[in-house]
Write a protein that holds these residues in place. Structure first.
Motif, short mmCIF file in Angstrom:
data_model
loop_
_atom_site.label_atom_id
_atom_site.label_comp_id
_atom_site.label_asym_id
_atom_site.label_seq_id
_atom_site.Cartn_x
_atom_site.Cartn_y
_atom_site.Cartn_z
N PHE A 16 0.73 -1.16 0.09
CA PHE A 16 0.23 -0.18 0.03
C PHE A 16 0.80 1.30 -0.08
N GLU A 17 1.96 1.24 0.72
CA GLU A 17 2.76 2.51 0.80
C GLU A 17 3.30 3.03 -0.48
N TYR A 20 2.05 1.95 -3.31
CA TYR A 20 0.91 2.40 -4.27
C TYR A 20 0.63 3.70 -3.83
N GLU A 21 0.55 4.10 -2.74
CA GLU A 21 0.00 5.47 -2.19
C GLU A 21 1.07 6.58 -2.79
N ARG A 22 2.43 6.02 -2.82
CA ARG A 22 3.43 6.97 -3.19
C ARG A 22 3.26 7.41 -4.95
N SER A 80 -0.92 11.72 -9.70
CA SER A 80 -2.49 12.08 -9.30
C SER A 80 -3.22 12.87 -10.58
N HIS A 99 -10.15 4.43 1.61
CA HIS A 99 -9.54 4.50 0.12
C HIS A 99 -10.38 5.39 -0.57
N LEU A 144 -8.46 8.74 -0.01
CA LEU A 144 -7.26 8.72 -0.70
C LEU A 144 -7.46 9.32 -2.09
N ASN A 180 -6.19 13.49 -3.06
CA ASN A 180 -5.48 13.81 -4.20
C ASN A 180 -5.99 14.20 -5.40
#
Length: 307
Positions: free
Chosen positions: A55-56, A58-60, A66, A84, A87, A91
Motif C-alpha cells: 500500500f505504501e 502504491y500511495e506514493r 495524481s 480508500h 485517498l 489527491n
C-alpha cells in the motif's frame, strides 16, 4: 480522449467487472493495488497496467501521478472503502466506489466535506437502479401491493474466515447482499413508513417494510440449508417478486457495471446522498429488536416456515 483509471482491490471478484467496464467504454486502467497477486486476467485487458501489492508504494505512486489519473476505483473490503475513497479525493481524483460506500452512516458527513473541499466527486455503484426489467415492473409503483425479495446465495466455510464473515468489517449480510435491493426500494418508494425485523442471525435476515400501501417482505441468506424451504432445487435463488411478476437477478447483473460507467462518464453517477438511505437503514436493522409476533401479510413465506 481516454480516461485513466486505478483500482484498489484488483484481485477481488467484483474488480473484474470494473476492468471489463473500463475496457468496454474504451478507457485505460493504468494501475492497481491488491495484497494478493492473482491478477493474471489483466493480460487479456490491460497488460501494461502497473500493479502493486504494497500500500505504501502504491500511495506514493498515486501522489506522484495524481494529475494523470481521472478515477480511483475502490473495490477493497467494505471496512476500507471510507479510507480508500478519501485517498482519491485528497489527491484530487474522482472516485468510483463499490457498495457500501461506508459501513457506518455517520461517516458520510466527512466524505461530503472532503468532496466540497476538493471539488471532486465520489460515484457510487447502485446498478439495480439501471436494471431494465426492474424499472419496467416498478413503473406503476402506485398500483403495487406486495413485493417479496428472496435472496439466498450460499457461502462456504471460507466466508467466516474472511473479512466478509466479520460484521464489523463487512456490515453483515444486509450490507453484503441486501443493500442494493434495499436501495432499489428507497429509490422507487422513498422513505419507508414501517420497518420490522422478524429473524436475524449471522447467516440469515428477514423482515418487513411498508411504503404507504405497498408491503415489502425480504429474506436474505447465505445458508445453503435455506434452499430446502423452496419448492425446487436451486444453487441459489435471487428473486424479486412484484405482485405476480418475477425478476430473476441471478441472470441480469453482468452488464450493469458497464452501464454504470457510461453514466459516470457523462457526469451522471450516483452520489453520497443517493446511498444515504440504504446505509442508514442497514445500520438500523443491525440494532433493531426482532418482532416475535408474525403477521401473515408481513412475514416472508420462508420465515413463516422456519419459525
Amino acid at each position: 480522449m481516454k480516461k485513466k483509471f486505478s483500482i484498489i482491490g484488483l484481485s477481488g471478484f467484483v474488480a473484474k467487472r470494473h476492468v471489463q467496464a473500463i475496457k468496454a467504454t474504451n478507457n485505460e486502467l493504468t494501475s492497481g493495488l491488491d495484497r494478493h497477486d492473482n491478477v493474471g486476467f489483466l493480460d487479456s485487458y490491460f497488460p501494461e497496467c502497473e500493479f502493486f501489492t504494497n500500500f505504501e508504494r502504491y500511495e506514493r505512486y498515486i501522489v506522484k501521478n495524481s494529475k494523470s489519473i481521472d478515477y480511483l476505483v475502490v473495490c477493497s473490503p467494505n471496512y476500507l472503502h471510507d479510507t480508500h475513497s478519501r485517498l482519491g479525493l485528497k489527491n484530487n481524483i474522482n472516485v468510483i466506489c463499490e457498495k457500501p460506500l461506508v459501513i457506518n452512516h455517520r461517516n458520510l458527513k466527512l466524505l461530503k466535506e472532503i468532496e466540497q473541499e476538493t471539488k471532486k466527486k465520489i460515484n457510487c455503484i447502485l446498478q439495480l437502479r439501471l436494471h431494465k426489467e426492474a424499472k419496467k415492473l416498478i413503473k406503476n409503483k402506485k398500483n403495487i401491493k406486495n413485493i417479496d425479495i428472496t435472496y439466498i446465495s450460499p457461502r462456504g466455510k471460507w466466508y467466516f474466515t474472511s473479512w466478509k464473515g466479520d460484521s464489523k468489517k463487512s456490515g453483515g449480510i444486509e450490507t453484503n447482499i441486501g443493500i442494493h435491493l434495499f436501495d432499489l426500494l428507497f429509490y422507487v418508494f422513498g422513505k419507508y413508513d414501517e420497518l420490522k425485523v422478524f429473524y436475524r442471525t449471522e447467516k440469515t435476515s428477514s423482515g418487513f417494510f411498508r411504503f404507504g400501501n405497498t408491503k415489502v417482505r425480504w429474506f436474505l441468506s447465505i445458508d445453503k440449508n435455506q434452499l430446502n424451504h423452496v419448492d425446487k432445487k436451486f444453487n441459489n435463488l435471487r428473486e424479486f417478486k412484484v405482485d405476480t411478476k418475477k425478476i430473476d437477478f441471478s441472470k441480469s447483473f453482468n452488464d450493469l457495471h458497464q452501464e454504470s460507467y457510461k453514466q459516470i462518464l457523462k457526469n451522471k453517477g450516483f452520489s453520497i446522498d443517493d446511498v444515504s438511505s440504504s446505509i442508514k437503514t442497514v445500520n438500523i436493522i443491525r440494532k433493531i429488536k426482532m418482532t416475535k409476533i408474525l403477521k401473515a401479510d408481513e412475514a416472508h413465506p420462508l420465515v413463516r416456515k422456519m419459525i
